[in-house]
Design a protein around this motif. Structure first.
Motif, PDB file in Angstrom:
ATOM      1  N   VAL A  90       0.848  -1.206   0.000  1.00  0.00           N
ATOM      2  CA  VAL A  90       0.000   0.000   0.000  1.00  0.00           C
ATOM      3  C   VAL A  90       0.881   1.252   0.000  1.00  0.00           C
ATOM      4  CG1 VAL A  90      -1.667   1.361   1.305  1.00  0.00           C
ATOM      5  CG2 VAL A  90      -1.959  -1.113   1.122  1.00  0.00           C
ATOM      6  N   PHE A 116       0.993   3.717  -3.186  1.00  0.00           N
ATOM      7  CA  PHE A 116       0.444   5.062  -2.981  1.00  0.00           C
ATOM      8  C   PHE A 116       1.541   6.118  -3.158  1.00  0.00           C
ATOM      9  CE2 PHE A 116      -0.996   8.848  -0.848  1.00  0.00           C
ATOM     10  CZ  PHE A 116      -2.300   8.937  -1.279  1.00  0.00           C
ATOM     11  N   VAL A 160      -5.587   5.784  -4.640  1.00  0.00           N
ATOM     12  CA  VAL A 160      -6.202   4.986  -3.580  1.00  0.00           C
ATOM     13  C   VAL A 160      -6.599   3.616  -4.131  1.00  0.00           C
ATOM     14  CG1 VAL A 160      -8.194   4.831  -2.029  1.00  0.00           C
ATOM     15  CG2 VAL A 160      -6.974   6.993  -2.269  1.00  0.00           C
ATOM     16  N   VAL A 161      -7.098   3.591  -5.368  1.00  0.00           N
ATOM     17  CA  VAL A 161      -7.498   2.322  -5.992  1.00  0.00           C
ATOM     18  C   VAL A 161      -6.298   1.392  -6.115  1.00  0.00           C
ATOM     19  CG1 VAL A 161      -8.500   1.228  -8.018  1.00  0.00           C
ATOM     20  CG2 VAL A 161      -9.191   3.513  -7.398  1.00  0.00           C
ATOM     21  N   ALA A 205      -3.372   1.504  -4.688  1.00  0.00           N
ATOM     22  CA  ALA A 205      -2.766   1.123  -3.415  1.00  0.00           C
ATOM     23  C   ALA A 205      -3.581   0.042  -2.716  1.00  0.00           C
ATOM     24  CB  ALA A 205      -2.634   2.357  -2.528  1.00  0.00           C
ATOM     25  N   THR A 206      -4.909   0.157  -2.794  1.00  0.00           N
ATOM     26  CA  THR A 206      -5.777  -0.830  -2.146  1.00  0.00           C
ATOM     27  C   THR A 206      -5.604  -2.205  -2.796  1.00  0.00           C
ATOM     28  OG1 THR A 206      -7.385   0.899  -1.638  1.00  0.00           O
ATOM     29  CG2 THR A 206      -8.172  -1.373  -1.560  1.00  0.00           C
ATOM     30  N   LEU A 207      -5.630  -2.232  -4.104  1.00  0.00           N
ATOM     31  CA  LEU A 207      -5.487  -3.509  -4.820  1.00  0.00           C
ATOM     32  C   LEU A 207      -4.093  -4.101  -4.604  1.00  0.00           C
ATOM     33  CD1 LEU A 207      -7.336  -2.649  -8.151  1.00  0.00           C
ATOM     34  CD2 LEU A 207      -8.173  -4.029  -6.242  1.00  0.00           C
ATOM     35  N   GLY A 264      -2.162  -3.643  -2.032  1.00  0.00           N
ATOM     36  CA  GLY A 264      -2.086  -4.143  -0.659  1.00  0.00           C
ATOM     37  C   GLY A 264      -2.712  -5.515  -0.534  1.00  0.00           C
ATOM     38  N   SER A 265      -3.876  -5.674  -1.148  1.00  0.00           N
ATOM     39  CA  SER A 265      -4.566  -6.966  -1.106  1.00  0.00           C
ATOM     40  C   SER A 265      -3.729  -8.040  -1.799  1.00  0.00           C
ATOM     41  CB  SER A 265      -5.931  -6.824  -1.786  1.00  0.00           C
ATOM     42  OG  SER A 265      -6.590  -8.057  -1.812  1.00  0.00           O
TER      43      SER A 265
END
Lengths: 105, 235
Positions: free
Chosen positions: A76, A80, A86-87, A89-91, A93-94
């Motif tokens: 993340v 980022f 934000v999109v 970084a979220t993906l 991170g997952s």
């Protein structure tokens, strides 16, 4: 559909609606800039999101998954930092969490 | 980024994209968990449609299937959602004194943790507040939540049992979204509030309960902001 579940949903839904809607009616126009309430409200957003991140990550620490957690957090931060997205970084991170989990199992 | 034109419904839908991407798998997991615990697909969907609060919905599964009395379950879930009272004033303060709230009774239904965070992030980056923007932001997130729940309920309990890596990745989607949202609104002046919020959350969660930890973290962080004389101007 069971009546007790519908009742539960309606009661909790009504209160949640009130919690979300009614405070938006508060008249903030008379708030002095830099006053204590202004400072409280300004800090509420960062504090709330930091709290929710901590609360959602804490069970992973307690559950003994620090490596996937660290990998997810690092992904993340890296994505980022590079993209400000934000999109993305979220993906990332997952995906980072899942890859580290897969590597350990 | 500073944009002088009024933010539109479409701008809101665009800003909802990261939330929708995060919500869909989590709502899918909720639908799977709810049907796996014995709720019908309609009951699972009704919880998402009416309550629309993820953590409370997951807890509702445990309370309902655990046989908790209705009144106890209702008060527990209501207490869990109490944190939302802080969001409206914080958002409207950031939106500025001229911000319309005429239709807030409608769009603020969708003022979830993530929608609140995303709205603050957009405003911090120069987006102008408008109710149309909030409708778009809220609708994108809500549609994703409902769609994910419906698909998860349709897939049924145990749908992810054969896919542990996918399940693990989905389990980190929400923390990843919160961290990304936090980064998007991060400012040096709010660091003390963030640190205190995190510490209070950990301490009270370990000493008492997760719900108490969330309330304690938010309030402790916001109170720390009161002590910070520069915080009121930082938004």
């Amino acid at each position: 559909m069971r009546a007790e579940i519908l009742l539960l949903a309606l009661a909790v839904g009504a209160c949640t609606w009130a919690f979300r809607v009614l405070p938006t009616r508060a008249d903030l126009s008379a708030l002095p800039q830099g006053g204590w309430l202004s400072r409280f409200l300004a800090a509420t957003g960062p504090a709330a999101i930091a709290t929710l991140f901590t609360a959602s990550a804490l069970p992973m620490v307690q559950g003994g998954a620090p490596v996937p957690l660290l990998a997810g957090v690092a992904a993340v931060l890296a994505v980022f930092g590079l993209t400000r997205s934000v999109v993305g970084a979220t993906l990332a991170g997952s995906a980072g969490y899942a890859l580290a989990f897969a590597a350990l199992t | 980024m500073t944009d002088s034109r009024p933010s539109s419904f479409a701008d809101g839908l665009g800003a909802a994209l990261p939330i929708a991407l995060g919500y869909f798998p989590i709502a899918f997991a909720f639908g799977v968990a709810a049907t796996g615990a014995g709720l019908s697909g309609v009951e699972a969907f009704a919880l998402s449609l009416i309550i629309y609060a993820g953590a409370a919905q997951f807890l509702a599964i445990a309370l309902v299937t655990g046989g908790a009395p209705l009144i106890v379950a209702a008060f527990t879930l209501i207490a869990m959602n109490l944190r939302h009272v802080l969001y409206g004033p914080a958002l409207m303060k950031r939106a500025g004194p001229g911000a319309s709230r005429r239709l807030a009774w409608f769009w603020a239904f969708g003022l979830t943790d993530e929608v609140f965070g995303a709205a603050l992030g957009q405003l911090a980056r120069g987006r102008r507040f408008s109710e149309a923007f909030m409708f778009g932001l809220g609708l994108g997130a809500y549609a994703s939540w409902l769609g994910g729940t419906a698909l998860g309920a349709w897939a049924g309990g145990g749908a992810l049992a054969g896919w542990p890596v996918v399940e693990a990745g989905l389990s980190f989607m929400l923390p990843a979204l919160f961290l990304a949202l936090l980064l998007s609104i991060l400012s040096r002046v709010q660091l003390p509030a963030i640190a205190v919020a995190a510490l209070a959350t950990v301490a009270v969660t370990l000493a008492w309960s997760g719900t108490a930890g969330i309330l304690a973290g938010m309030i402790a962080g916001a109170v720390t902001g009161v002590a910070n004389r520069r915080a009121g101007d930082a938004g």
